[in-house]
Design a protein around this motif. Structure first.
Motif, PDB file in Angstrom:
ATOM      1  N   GLU A 122      58.074  24.112   9.327  1.00  0.00           N
ATOM      2  CA  GLU A 122      56.812  24.105   8.556  1.00  0.00           C
ATOM      3  C   GLU A 122      55.766  25.010   9.202  1.00  0.00           C
ATOM      4  N   ARG A 123      55.722  25.027  10.537  1.00  0.00           N
ATOM      5  CA  ARG A 123      54.743  25.897  11.234  1.00  0.00           C
ATOM      6  C   ARG A 123      55.032  27.351  10.905  1.00  0.00           C
ATOM      7  N   ALA A 124      56.311  27.717  10.889  1.00  0.00           N
ATOM      8  CA  ALA A 124      56.671  29.120  10.587  1.00  0.00           C
ATOM      9  C   ALA A 124      56.205  29.481   9.174  1.00  0.00           C
ATOM     10  N   ILE A 125      56.332  28.541   8.267  1.00  0.00           N
ATOM     11  CA  ILE A 125      55.907  28.804   6.877  1.00  0.00           C
ATOM     12  C   ILE A 125      54.388  28.895   6.802  1.00  0.00           C
ATOM     13  N   GLY A 126      53.725  28.053   7.585  1.00  0.00           N
ATOM     14  CA  GLY A 126      52.260  27.991   7.563  1.00  0.00           C
ATOM     15  C   GLY A 126      51.605  29.307   7.948  1.00  0.00           C
ATOM     16  N   HIS A 127      52.315  30.156   8.669  1.00  0.00           N
ATOM     17  CA  HIS A 127      51.725  31.434   9.080  1.00  0.00           C
ATOM     18  C   HIS A 127      51.915  32.538   8.036  1.00  0.00           C
ATOM     19  N   LYS A 128      52.307  32.129   6.854  1.00  0.00           N
ATOM     20  CA  LYS A 128      52.375  33.027   5.679  1.00  0.00           C
ATOM     21  C   LYS A 128      53.237  34.265   5.905  1.00  0.00           C
ATOM     22  N   PRO A 129      54.524  34.059   6.131  1.00  0.00           N
ATOM     23  CA  PRO A 129      55.397  35.227   6.312  1.00  0.00           C
ATOM     24  C   PRO A 129      55.517  36.055   5.030  1.00  0.00           C
ATOM     25  N   VAL A 130      55.725  37.349   5.246  1.00  0.00           N
ATOM     26  CA  VAL A 130      55.956  38.250   4.120  1.00  0.00           C
ATOM     27  C   VAL A 130      57.464  38.488   3.987  1.00  0.00           C
ATOM     28  N   ILE A 131      58.138  38.422   5.141  1.00  0.00           N
ATOM     29  CA  ILE A 131      59.604  38.529   5.165  1.00  0.00           C
ATOM     30  C   ILE A 131      60.110  37.381   6.041  1.00  0.00           C
ATOM     31  N   GLY A 157      58.470  35.631   9.429  1.00  0.00           N
ATOM     32  CA  GLY A 157      58.752  34.247   9.808  1.00  0.00           C
ATOM     33  C   GLY A 157      60.235  34.137  10.105  1.00  0.00           C
ATOM     34  N   ALA A 158      60.587  33.775  11.340  1.00  0.00           N
ATOM     35  CA  ALA A 158      62.002  33.745  11.717  1.00  0.00           C
ATOM     36  C   ALA A 158      62.436  32.334  12.093  1.00  0.00           C
ATOM     37  N   CYS A 159      63.593  31.937  11.579  1.00  0.00           N
ATOM     38  CA  CYS A 159      64.209  30.661  11.941  1.00  0.00           C
ATOM     39  C   CYS A 159      65.587  31.022  12.499  1.00  0.00           C
ATOM     40  N   LEU A 160      65.643  31.206  13.808  1.00  0.00           N
ATOM     41  CA  LEU A 160      66.865  31.714  14.452  1.00  0.00           C
ATOM     42  C   LEU A 160      67.125  30.901  15.717  1.00  0.00           C
ATOM     43  N   HIS A 161      68.360  30.905  16.195  1.00  0.00           N
ATOM     44  CA  HIS A 161      68.629  30.280  17.494  1.00  0.00           C
ATOM     45  C   HIS A 161      67.793  31.024  18.532  1.00  0.00           C
ATOM     46  N   ILE A 217      54.915  37.851  14.568  1.00  0.00           N
ATOM     47  CA  ILE A 217      56.105  37.011  14.359  1.00  0.00           C
ATOM     48  C   ILE A 217      55.835  35.539  14.654  1.00  0.00           C
ATOM     49  N   THR A 218      56.310  34.702  13.743  1.00  0.00           N
ATOM     50  CA  THR A 218      56.366  33.266  14.021  1.00  0.00           C
ATOM     51  C   THR A 218      57.849  32.900  14.089  1.00  0.00           C
ATOM     52  N   SER A 268      61.516  24.289  -1.560  1.00  0.00           N
ATOM     53  CA  SER A 268      61.410  22.884  -1.975  1.00  0.00           C
ATOM     54  C   SER A 268      60.021  22.324  -1.688  1.00  0.00           C
ATOM     55  N   LYS A 269      59.638  22.308  -0.379  1.00  0.00           N
ATOM     56  CA  LYS A 269      58.378  21.630  -0.035  1.00  0.00           C
ATOM     57  C   LYS A 269      57.168  22.551  -0.017  1.00  0.00           C
ATOM     58  N   ARG A 270      57.401  23.871   0.178  1.00  0.00           N
ATOM     59  CA  ARG A 270      56.255  24.770   0.400  1.00  0.00           C
ATOM     60  C   ARG A 270      56.257  25.946  -0.574  1.00  0.00           C
ATOM     61  N   THR A 271      56.398  25.646  -1.834  1.00  0.00           N
ATOM     62  CA  THR A 271      56.542  26.712  -2.839  1.00  0.00           C
ATOM     63  C   THR A 271      55.311  27.624  -2.916  1.00  0.00           C
ATOM     64  N   GLU A 272      54.159  27.134  -2.408  1.00  0.00           N
ATOM     65  CA  GLU A 272      52.945  27.979  -2.448  1.00  0.00           C
ATOM     66  C   GLU A 272      53.140  29.231  -1.582  1.00  0.00           C
ATOM     67  N   ALA A 273      54.089  29.175  -0.617  1.00  0.00           N
ATOM     68  CA  ALA A 273      54.310  30.319   0.272  1.00  0.00           C
ATOM     69  C   ALA A 273      55.044  31.463  -0.438  1.00  0.00           C
ATOM     70  N   LEU A 274      55.683  31.129  -1.570  1.00  0.00           N
ATOM     71  CA  LEU A 274      56.537  32.114  -2.245  1.00  0.00           C
ATOM     72  C   LEU A 274      55.784  33.366  -2.693  1.00  0.00           C
TER      73      LEU A 274
END
Ligand code: NAD
Length: 418
Positions: free
Chosen positions: A112-121, A48-52, A71-72, A135-141
């Motif tokens: 949230e969409r990136a988290i929803g795809h269940k990233p491993v890294i 799961g990537a959050c990048l420019h 990749i998401t 904070s909001k999506r601790t189930e993904a941890l």
């Protein structure tokens, strides 16, 4: 069913050309990509990537895809996504949730969409993805083994989480690799910030009083480049060592309250909040230009600017004029967001080659390691040195090797004055 959201998929051919152009200037990452294609270190792993979402990020994403990853990708700033690149990446099977000009709500919807795809890294730039997971999506941890962080502000936030025991998985601080901050933060920000200011304003820098707030890695690069364009650079700092360094590098150093009265252009590169605020704006010359190149849009207090203003109008892309009650005008670039990404194209590919080589090798390191404890880790020295060596090779620069005598001399204490 389509599982992405971008501005316009028909822009994909344009985006592919952009990514191809960037990859021509990213030889280190391309070499890593070739190895990944053979070894498939990310087979069946979801990242799961959050990048420019820039053309250089496109090359990183292709490198990770070559290694077998799913990749998401979401953007790490509401104004930095290059829509054609986002479109091109959807054609490669990447679940992209990013477009330029998002509201804050849309921005976090994409995270949230990136988290929803269940990233491993996770790969983050500014720690918004990690922050949302914690904070909001601790189930993904439970699914996550680790992550990487690209920038100074993100690393600061993650260290704060580590300190309070909030951080729940290991993070590799890509920002803190030599082959990242020495080049990306300094030369990348230096050049691309000037690029962003010029694209927004097309003003002459020569002869202008150019105020750089913060003389860290980004500020040093920016001061150096503005000086090279003939501007009179003024530095503001809170750290005595950095202030001294700026002074010895030949720049005038003064408090922002004083710089406010003489500056023509102000650029914040501090990673701090409200560095330029009401009391400074009240003293500025008519026509002063404000820009930010730090990670978040909090360095210039925009609320203060709005409170002081009688009217606001857009003059040209990324250039807004605020008319103050007394008739003075202050110009704000790119809504106070990263001017180099919002008003230009971000760092040149040559520096992102090294930053993203660290990202790619950092993700591989996490994928191959036993689960690490939840701390912020430096990039392993071997990775940093590998990136530097590959870059030198690509630049066809050779260096010396230590002789046996030298290695011994440097590792012993017996020999002194001779
Ligand atoms: N624009 C980009 O593409 C880009 C690239 C890399 C980093 N960044 C971001 O830029 C910011 C700076 O990064 P850096 O690597 O230069 O960090 P750094 O820690 O090396 O430098 C920040 C400097 O700002 C100074 N500072 C803090 N508060 C200040 C204040 N109120 N007034 C004056 N100076 C102040 C600090 O003393 C420090 O010297 C961060 O937010 C980082 O994430 C942006």
């Amino acid at each position: 069913m389509q599982d992405f959201k971008v501005k316009d998929v028909s822009l994909a051919p344009k985006g592919s050309l952009q990514i191809e152009w960037a990859s021509e200037h990213m030889p280190v990452l391309c070499q890593i990509k070739k190895r990944f294609a053979k070894e498939k270190p990310f087979k069946d792993l979801t990242l799961g990537a959050c990048l420019h979402v820039t053309k250089e990020t496109g090359v990183l994403v292709e490198t990770l895809l070559a290694g077998g990853a799913r990749i998401t990708l979401c953007g790490s700033n509401p104004l930095s996504t290059q829509d054609e690149v986002a479109a091109a990446l959807t054609e490669k099977g990447v679940k992209v949730f990013a477009w330029r000009g998002q509201t804050t709500e849309e921005y976090y919807w994409c995270v949230e969409r990136a988290i929803g795809h269940k990233p491993v890294i996770t790969l983050d730039d500014g720690a918004d993805l990690v922050g949302a997971i914690h904070s909001k999506r601790t189930e993904a941890l439970s699914n996550i083994i680790g992550g990487t962080e690209e920038t100074t502000t993100g690393v600061l936030r993650l260290r704060a989480m580590e300190k309070t025991g909030t951080l729940k998985y290991a993070i590799i601080a890509v920002n803190d690799a030599y082959t990242k901050y020495l080049f990306d933060n300094r030369y990348g920000t230096g050049q691309s910030t000037i690029d962003g200011i010029l694209r927004a304003t097309n003003i002459l820098l020569a002869g202008k009083n150019f105020v750089v707030c913060g003389y860290g890695w980004c500020g040093r690069g920016l001061a150096m480049r503005a000086n090279g364009m003939g501007a009179n650079v003024i530095v503001t700092e809170v750290n005595p060592l950095k202030a001294l360094e700026a002074a010895m590098n030949g720049f005038r150093v003064m408090p922002i309250a004083e710089a406010a009265t003489v500056g023509d252009i102000f650029v914040t590169t501090t990673g701090d909040i409200s560095v330029i605020r009401k009391e400074h704006m009240q003293k500025m010359k008519d026509g002063a230009i404000l820009a930010n190149s730090g990670h978040f849009n909090v360095e210039i207090n925009i609320k203060n600017l709005e409170e002081l203003s009688a009217s606001k109008r857009n003059i040209r892309p990324n250039l807004d004029e605020y008319k103050l009650g007394d008739g003075r005008r202050i110009y704000l670039l790119a809504d106070g967001r990263l001017v180099n990404l919002a008003s230009a194209e971000g760092h040149p590919a040559e520096v992102m080659d090294m930053s993203f080589a660290n990202q790619a090798l950092g993700v591989e390191y996490l994928a191959k390691s036993e689960k690490m404890s939840p701390k912020v880790y430096p990039v392993p020295k071997e990775i940093d040195e590998t990136v530097a060596r590959l870059k030198l090779e690509a630049m066809k620069i050779k260096i010396d090797q230590l002789t046996g005598e030298q290695r011994k001399y440097l590792a012993t204490w017996e020999m002194g004055t001779t």
